[in-house]
Enzyme design. Structure first.
Site, short mmCIF file in Angstrom:
data_model
loop_
_atom_site.label_atom_id
_atom_site.label_comp_id
_atom_site.label_asym_id
_atom_site.label_seq_id
_atom_site.Cartn_x
_atom_site.Cartn_y
_atom_site.Cartn_z
CE LYS A 13 -2.58 30.90 -5.57
NZ LYS A 13 -3.13 29.65 -5.19
C1 PLP Z 1 -3.14 28.21 -4.81
C2 PLP Z 1 -3.74 27.11 -5.58
C3 PLP Z 1 -4.39 26.03 -4.98
C4 PLP Z 1 -4.38 25.78 -3.48
O1 PLP Z 1 -4.85 26.82 -2.73
P1 PLP Z 1 -4.37 26.98 -1.18
O2 PLP Z 1 -5.20 28.11 -0.71
O3 PLP Z 1 -2.91 27.31 -1.21
O4 PLP Z 1 -4.66 25.71 -0.49
C5 PLP Z 1 -4.99 25.08 -5.79
N1 PLP Z 1 -4.96 25.18 -7.12
C6 PLP Z 1 -4.33 26.20 -7.75
C7 PLP Z 1 -4.35 26.27 -9.23
C8 PLP Z 1 -3.68 27.18 -7.00
O5 PLP Z 1 -3.04 28.16 -7.64
#
Ligand code: PLP
Length: 391
Positions: free
Chosen positions: A189
Site C-alpha cells: 500500500k
Molecule cells: C488491502 C486492501 C484491503 C485489506 O487490507 P488488509 O490490510 O490486507 O487486510 C481491503 N480493501 C482494499 C481495497 C485493499 O486494497
C-alpha cells in the site's frame, strides 16, 4: 526480493524505518502505547477528522466499522463488486448480505451512485465506497443519497491515504467523507507497515465502539494498568483482539511523513505513463485520465481492448521481466459468492464490472520506479498487445 526487471510495487524504506523499529525494541514496550497514540494523532490530522483508531489490518478495520454501526444479520450492505474481497467477506462474516452495485464506467471503475440508489431496499443499512486505485469519484452524490435515506456511508479507503475529492466546494480527504473510513497498511500500500490498518471517524460514539471492539470489549487497556491508572476492568460488550503493535505504529509514523512526497511521485509517474501509453499503445483505455491531481495514485490500471487474451499479455510482459497484476476479479464471480440472487430474485449481473474485471491490467507503480522503467513497461505492453492482437 525478486528477479523482476520491473516489479509491481516496492517498499520505500530506508534507515529511518530501521531506526524507528530499533527504538521500539529498545523501549521494551511492544503493544499499543505511545507510538500507537502518536500514529493515531498524526493520521487523524492527515485525514482531518477527530478520531483515528489503529488496528491490526485493513480487513478488521472494515469488520469493526460494520460492527460499530450495529450491522448484522438481515442487513444489506451495498458495495462494489470491483474490489478486493475483504469488504464482501467481512459483510458475510458479520452475517449481513453484500449487495453488489455497478461501477460508473470502464474509465471510472468506482461505485455508481445512480445504481446504488436503484438497489436500496428497506434492509439497506450501509453503502461501502472503494476509492479504486487511489482515485475518488461520486462521493458528493453518495453522501447526499445516504444522508437522505438514512444509510451509513463507509469508505474502503485502503488505496487512498492522502487522496481527496471536491465535495460541496471543499477538498475532502479520503477517510473523512463517510461515517467511517477504513485503511490498510499492508506491504504493497502507499503507506506500508507489513500488516496494519486504521479506522477514521468524526463520531465520538463510533470511535468508542471501535476502540472497545478492538480489545475484547474491555473497559481498560494494558497500558493503563501498567501505569497504575487502572486495576480492573469490565467487559460490557463482546470484542476481539485487533490491536496493532508499537513496531507497526513506529513504521507507520515514518511512512506517514513520506506519504505526500510518495503520492506526488506516483502522480508524476502516472502522468508519464499516460503520455507514453497514448503514443505507443493507443488501443488501451486509460481509467482516470487527467484525474491524478488529488489522487493517491495507488494503482496504474489499463483496460485492454476487447478480444485480447489478457493472460497472453501478462505472459509476454513476464518474459520481458515486467510484473503485472489484476485488480480485481469481480467479487460476485468468486466461488464463495456464485449463484447470488438480487432483490428481484435474478442472478447478479453487472455488465460493466464484469467487462472491467475481465479486461483490466495493472502496471507497476511505486515511488521508487524510475522513468526509464516506465518506458520499459510501456514498450513491453506495446509488444504484448500487438503480439496478442496478431494471434
Ligand atoms: C488491502 C486492501 C484491503 C485489506 O487490507 P488488509 O490490510 O490486507 O487486510 C481491503 N480493501 C482494499 C481495497 C485493499 O486494497
Amino acid at each position: 526480493m525478486s528477479n523482476w526487471r520491473v516489479s509491481l510495487s516496492d517498499l520505500d524504506y530506508g534507515p529511518e524505518e530501521e531506526a524507528a523499529v530499533l527504538a521500539v525494541l529498545r523501549s521494551k514496550w511492544l503493544t499499543m502505547g505511545d507510538e500507537t497514540a502518536g500514529f493515531e494523532r498524526e493520521f487523524a490530522a492527515l485525514v482531518g477528522c477527530k478520531h483515528a483508531i489503529s488496528v491490526s489490518n485493513g480487513t478488521v478495520a472494515l469488520q469493526l466499522a460494520y460492527l460499530a454501526l450495529g450491522l448484522g444479520p438481515g442487513d444489506e450492505i451495498i458495495q462494489p463488486s470491483v474490489n478486493f474481497i475483504a469488504a464482501a467477506n467481512m459483510t458475510r462474516a458479520i452475517g449481513a448480505t453484500p449487495v453488489f452495485a455497478e461501477i460508473i464506467s470502464l474509465d471510472c471503475p468506482i461505485l455508481d451512485p445512480a445504481d446504488v440508489e436503484r438497489r436500496i431496499t428497506p434492509r439497506t443499512k450501509a453503502v461501502v465506497v472503494m476509492h479504486y486505485g487511489g482515485y475518488l469519484a461520486g462521493n458528493q452524490q453518495l453522501k447526499e443519497l445516504c444522508d437522505r435515506r438514512d444509510i451509513a456511508l463507509i469508505e474502503d479507503a485502503c488505496h487512498a491515504p492522502g487522496g481527496s475529492e471536491l465535495i460541496h466546494g471543499k477538498q475532502v480527504q479520503a477517510g473523512n467523507i463517510g461515517q467511517l473510513g477504513c485503511f490498510s497498511f499492508f506491504s504493497n500500500k502507499n503507506l506500508a507497515t507489513g500488516e496494519g490498518g486504521m479506522i477514521t471517524t468524526d463520531s465520538d460514539q463510533l470511535a468508542a465502539a471501535v476502540r472497545s471492539l478492538r480489545s475484547h470489549g474491555m473497559t481498560t487497556v494494558t497500558l493503563d494498568r501498567h501505569r497504575g491508572h487502572a486495576f480492573g476492568y469490565d467487559v460490557p460488550r463482546v470484542g476481539f483482539n485487533c490491536r496493532p503493535t508499537e513496531i507497526t505504529a513506529a513504521l507507520g509514523r515514518v511512512q506517514l511523513a513520506k506519504l505526500a512526497a510518495g503520492n506526488q511521485r506516483r502522480r508524476e509517474l502516472t502522468a508519464l505513463y499516460h503520455r507514453l501509453l497514448a503514443q505507443r499503445v493507443p488501443q488501451v483505455l486509460l481509467p482516470f485520465a487527467g484525474q491524478a491531481q488529488h489522487a493517491a495514485c495507488h494503482l496504474m490500471p489499463v483496460v485492454l481492448p476487447e478480444g485480447i487474451t489478457r493472460e497472453n499479455v501478462m505472459l509476454s510482459m513476464r518474459e520481458a521481466g515486467v510484473q503485472s497484476s489484476i485488480h480485481y476479479r469481480a467479487a460476485h464471480t468468486m466461488t464463495a459468492y456464485e449463484g447470488m440472487l438480487d432483490s428481484a430474485g435474478q442472478s447478479v449481473r453487472l455488465p460493466l464490472s464484469e467487462a472491467y474485471s475481465s479486461r483490466v491490467l495493472t502496471l507497476p507503480l511505486h515511488p521508487r520506479l524510475s522513468e526509464e522503467q516506465v518506458g520499459i513497461v510501456v514498450e513491453a505492453l506495446a509488444a504484448a498487445v500487438s503480439g496478442a492482437s496478431g494471434q
